[in-house]
Design a protein around this motif. Sequence first.
Motif, mmCIF file in Angstrom:
data_model
loop_
_atom_site.group_PDB
_atom_site.id
_atom_site.type_symbol
_atom_site.label_atom_id
_atom_site.label_comp_id
_atom_site.label_asym_id
_atom_site.label_seq_id
_atom_site.Cartn_x
_atom_site.Cartn_y
_atom_site.Cartn_z
ATOM 1 N N LEU A 1 19.373 50.749 3.151
ATOM 2 C CA LEU A 1 20.015 50.582 3.327
ATOM 3 C C LEU A 1 19.943 48.709 3.433
ATOM 4 N N ASP A 2 19.194 48.406 4.091
ATOM 5 C CA ASP A 2 19.633 46.798 3.869
ATOM 6 C C ASP A 2 19.797 45.952 2.347
ATOM 7 N N ALA B 1 21.278 47.444 0.092
ATOM 8 C CA ALA B 1 22.242 48.346 -0.053
ATOM 9 C C ALA B 1 23.358 47.800 0.476
ATOM 10 N N ASN B 2 23.487 47.383 1.161
ATOM 11 C CA ASN B 2 23.832 46.767 2.041
ATOM 12 C C ASN B 2 24.031 44.765 1.359
ATOM 13 N N LEU C 1 22.436 58.765 3.476
ATOM 14 C CA LEU C 1 21.894 57.382 2.810
ATOM 15 C C LEU C 1 23.568 56.941 2.456
ATOM 16 N N LEU C 2 24.207 56.558 2.395
ATOM 17 C CA LEU C 2 25.906 56.467 2.036
ATOM 18 C C LEU C 2 26.019 56.352 3.417
ATOM 19 N N LEU D 1 24.710 54.659 5.406
ATOM 20 C CA LEU D 1 25.388 52.587 5.427
ATOM 21 C C LEU D 1 26.815 52.939 6.249
ATOM 22 N N THR D 2 27.311 53.590 5.847
ATOM 23 C CA THR D 2 29.059 53.674 6.363
ATOM 24 C C THR D 2 28.955 53.326 7.504
ATOM 25 N N ARG E 1 26.228 52.632 9.984
ATOM 26 C CA ARG E 1 25.678 51.862 10.311
ATOM 27 C C ARG E 1 26.997 49.766 10.153
ATOM 28 N N ARG E 2 27.633 49.721 9.242
ATOM 29 C CA ARG E 2 28.831 48.778 9.071
ATOM 30 C C ARG E 2 29.696 48.742 10.133
ATOM 31 N N MET F 1 30.824 52.768 -0.538
ATOM 32 C CA MET F 1 29.526 53.103 -0.445
ATOM 33 C C MET F 1 28.450 53.356 -1.189
ATOM 34 N N VAL G 1 24.502 52.118 -2.917
ATOM 35 C CA VAL G 1 23.005 52.585 -2.357
ATOM 36 C C VAL G 1 22.679 53.485 -3.430
#
Length: 310
Positions: free
Chosen positions: A19-20, A22-23, A137-138, A141-142, A144-145, A287, A291
Amino acid sequence: HRHLLGIQGLTPPEIVDLLDCANTYVEQSRGPAKKGDLMVGRTVVNLFFENSTRTRTSFELAAKRLGADVINMETATSSLNKGETLIDTAVTLNAMHLDALVVRHPDSGAVQLLSEKVNCSVINGGDGSHEHPTQALLDALTIRRRKGHLDGLTVAICGDVAHSRVARSNIHLLTTMGAEVRVIAPKTLLPSGIEAMGVKAFTDMRAGLADVDIVMMLRLQTERMGGSYIPSIREFFRFFGLDREKLALARPDALIMHPGPMNRGVEIDSVVADDVERSVIREQVEMGVAVRMAVLDRLTRERGSPDARN
Ligand code: CP
């Protein structure tokens, strides 16, 4: 890891690392395509035995934005139609010195089987009702952001849980990362023993949606229902479709998610799907490219120099 076959078995630090990573790729994933060079001289093949809009396109974009050459195998026009087996097809492609093979297949476990026969990295783009790791994972990430964290959140996964690889991968990821996961579905679409995955099961949307932070809707996957009972669309929408009234039971800042493809008026009302403040459905797609860049990044670094391959 040499492959990404599922979320099950990944540790919290491995998930956080993806995730980091991907960010850090979000800006580059948006283009205009300033190509990276991590995958220059590498070849990625998309081998999809089931329909896809998001996954196939975003893997192609992700690989190209890292500098790779990408080939999309058309399974409808390949020698699979002349009787060549899945394994022989993969071994044939492998002999062309690929670096990564992205595979979507209708059978659970087919991607794992294939990964045991080839030297290249294999990425699961969705296998039957088993796993769809890059989707989870995507989604993470969505979330978490938007929310800043995953732990402590309550996430409701609603609809056809029984046939959903998206549900399974999300359950593995979210429970591993400390979120509370609820699944909400009619009894016929809830796999028996699902509680063993660490989730709470509900058959009533109103009870299940109370005070959740995230509402994740799923499509009725009729292509995987075979001879089993397919609910009437009107009845399904009335009891399990997400509309304004049911959404009002969730927290006021609850996010609305859907992996796509959406069936408006079946599992989700258009008013909710298009809610500009709370629906993050388009962000999920966005995202997806970052990802997939992160997954390709990690597998490429794990593989080392192109000269070492095969
Ligand atoms: N969410 C998802 O996997 O979409 P596609 O089937 O369009 O790839």
